[in-house]
Design a protein around this motif. Structure first.
Motif, PDB file in Angstrom:
ATOM      1  N   TYR A  92       1.082  -0.934   0.155  1.00  0.00           N
ATOM      2  CA  TYR A  92      -0.325  -0.006   0.260  1.00  0.00           C
ATOM      3  C   TYR A  92       1.193   1.286  -0.036  1.00  0.00           C
ATOM      4  N   ARG A  93       1.878   1.605   0.739  1.00  0.00           N
ATOM      5  CA  ARG A  93       2.426   2.752   1.157  1.00  0.00           C
ATOM      6  C   ARG A  93       3.757   2.999  -0.251  1.00  0.00           C
ATOM      7  N   ASP A  94       3.785   1.439  -1.125  1.00  0.00           N
ATOM      8  CA  ASP A  94       4.997   1.696  -2.136  1.00  0.00           C
ATOM      9  C   ASP A  94       3.893   2.005  -2.882  1.00  0.00           C
ATOM     10  N   SER A  95       2.177   1.352  -3.822  1.00  0.00           N
ATOM     11  CA  SER A  95       1.781   1.870  -5.127  1.00  0.00           C
ATOM     12  C   SER A  95       0.969   3.849  -4.333  1.00  0.00           C
ATOM     13  N   ILE A  96       0.765   3.891  -3.377  1.00  0.00           N
ATOM     14  CA  ILE A  96       0.178   5.315  -3.616  1.00  0.00           C
ATOM     15  C   ILE A  96       1.652   5.760  -3.729  1.00  0.00           C
ATOM     16  N   SER A  97       2.897   6.101  -2.553  1.00  0.00           N
ATOM     17  CA  SER A  97       3.723   6.680  -2.879  1.00  0.00           C
ATOM     18  C   SER A  97       4.038   6.724  -4.330  1.00  0.00           C
ATOM     19  N   ALA A  98       4.127   5.666  -4.863  1.00  0.00           N
ATOM     20  CA  ALA A  98       4.081   5.594  -6.378  1.00  0.00           C
ATOM     21  C   ALA A  98       3.727   7.081  -7.092  1.00  0.00           C
ATOM     22  N   ALA A  99       2.029   6.394  -7.117  1.00  0.00           N
ATOM     23  CA  ALA A  99       1.241   7.159  -7.364  1.00  0.00           C
ATOM     24  C   ALA A  99       0.885   8.407  -7.544  1.00  0.00           C
ATOM     25  N   LEU A 100       1.124   9.259  -6.223  1.00  0.00           N
ATOM     26  CA  LEU A 100       0.710  10.359  -6.047  1.00  0.00           C
ATOM     27  C   LEU A 100       2.135  11.082  -5.370  1.00  0.00           C
ATOM     28  N   GLY A 101       3.262  10.806  -5.949  1.00  0.00           N
ATOM     29  CA  GLY A 101       4.042  11.342  -5.756  1.00  0.00           C
ATOM     30  C   GLY A 101       5.119  12.499  -4.811  1.00  0.00           C
ATOM     31  N   GLY A 102       4.684  11.154  -3.346  1.00  0.00           N
ATOM     32  CA  GLY A 102       4.475  11.429  -2.049  1.00  0.00           C
ATOM     33  C   GLY A 102       5.914  10.510  -2.041  1.00  0.00           C
ATOM     34  N   ARG A 103       5.846  10.095  -0.237  1.00  0.00           N
ATOM     35  CA  ARG A 103       7.238   9.342   0.336  1.00  0.00           C
ATOM     36  C   ARG A 103       6.080   8.112   0.659  1.00  0.00           C
ATOM     37  N   SER A 104       6.929   6.676   0.972  1.00  0.00           N
ATOM     38  CA  SER A 104       5.980   6.035   1.779  1.00  0.00           C
ATOM     39  C   SER A 104       5.947   5.831   3.519  1.00  0.00           C
ATOM     40  N   ASP A 105       7.320   6.644   3.935  1.00  0.00           N
ATOM     41  CA  ASP A 105       6.328   7.702   4.846  1.00  0.00           C
ATOM     42  C   ASP A 105       6.251   8.399   4.909  1.00  0.00           C
ATOM     43  N   ALA A 106       5.528   9.090   3.988  1.00  0.00           N
ATOM     44  CA  ALA A 106       4.800  10.498   4.662  1.00  0.00           C
ATOM     45  C   ALA A 106       3.689  10.173   5.730  1.00  0.00           C
ATOM     46  N   PRO A 107       3.760  11.353   6.511  1.00  0.00           N
ATOM     47  CA  PRO A 107       2.542  11.251   7.591  1.00  0.00           C
ATOM     48  C   PRO A 107       1.176  10.404   7.500  1.00  0.00           C
TER      49      PRO A 107
END
Length: 129
Positions: A92-107
């Motif tokens: 989840y973290r990897d897919s969302i951060s990749a798709a939305l352009g954020g970090r996988s450790d985003a708050p």
């Protein structure tokens, strides 16, 4: 002849709409997902300022999102998959951060994961996988 072409085109467009609706993510078309919907509602207060990349998740939750926004639809689908334990937290973290352009450790991701119910189901309502 032009009338037949127009009616054939209308029929083809209508059939395409039905096929595309059938492919919509479960989270978008499943109004019976009461637990998932309650989880999303809980995020409004538990995680009031969620931003990932340039996407404001909190705004999506407040407004109900826009089904024409591919980032929103993707986030909702992936969040549904996480909620129903169809993907891992890391996926989840990897897919969302990749798709939305954020970090996988985003708050925002930390807050969403931290607020997942411990007893969440492993299948969609209605017996779907």
């Amino acid at each position: 002849m032009p009338c037949r072409l127009r009616s054939g085109l209308r029929l083809a467009l209508a059939a395409s709409a039905v096929v595309l609706a059938a492919c919509a993510p479960d989270a978008v078309r499943n109004i019976h997902a009461k637990g998932f919907n309650a989880y999303l509602d809980s995020l409004k207060t538990a995680c009031p300022n969620m931003i990932i990349g340039s996407s404001n998740i909190s705004d999506w939750l407040r407004t109900g999102g826009d089904s024409g926004d591919s980032n929103y639809v993707y986030w909702l689908d992936q969040t549904s998959r996480l909620y129903y334990q169809r993907i891992s937290v890391k996926q989840y973290r990897d897919s969302i951060s990749a798709a939305l352009g954020g970090r996988s450790d985003a708050p925002a991701l930390d807050c969403m994961v931290r607020n997942l119910p411990a007893d969440r189901p492993t299948h969609l309502p209605g017996g779907r996988l």
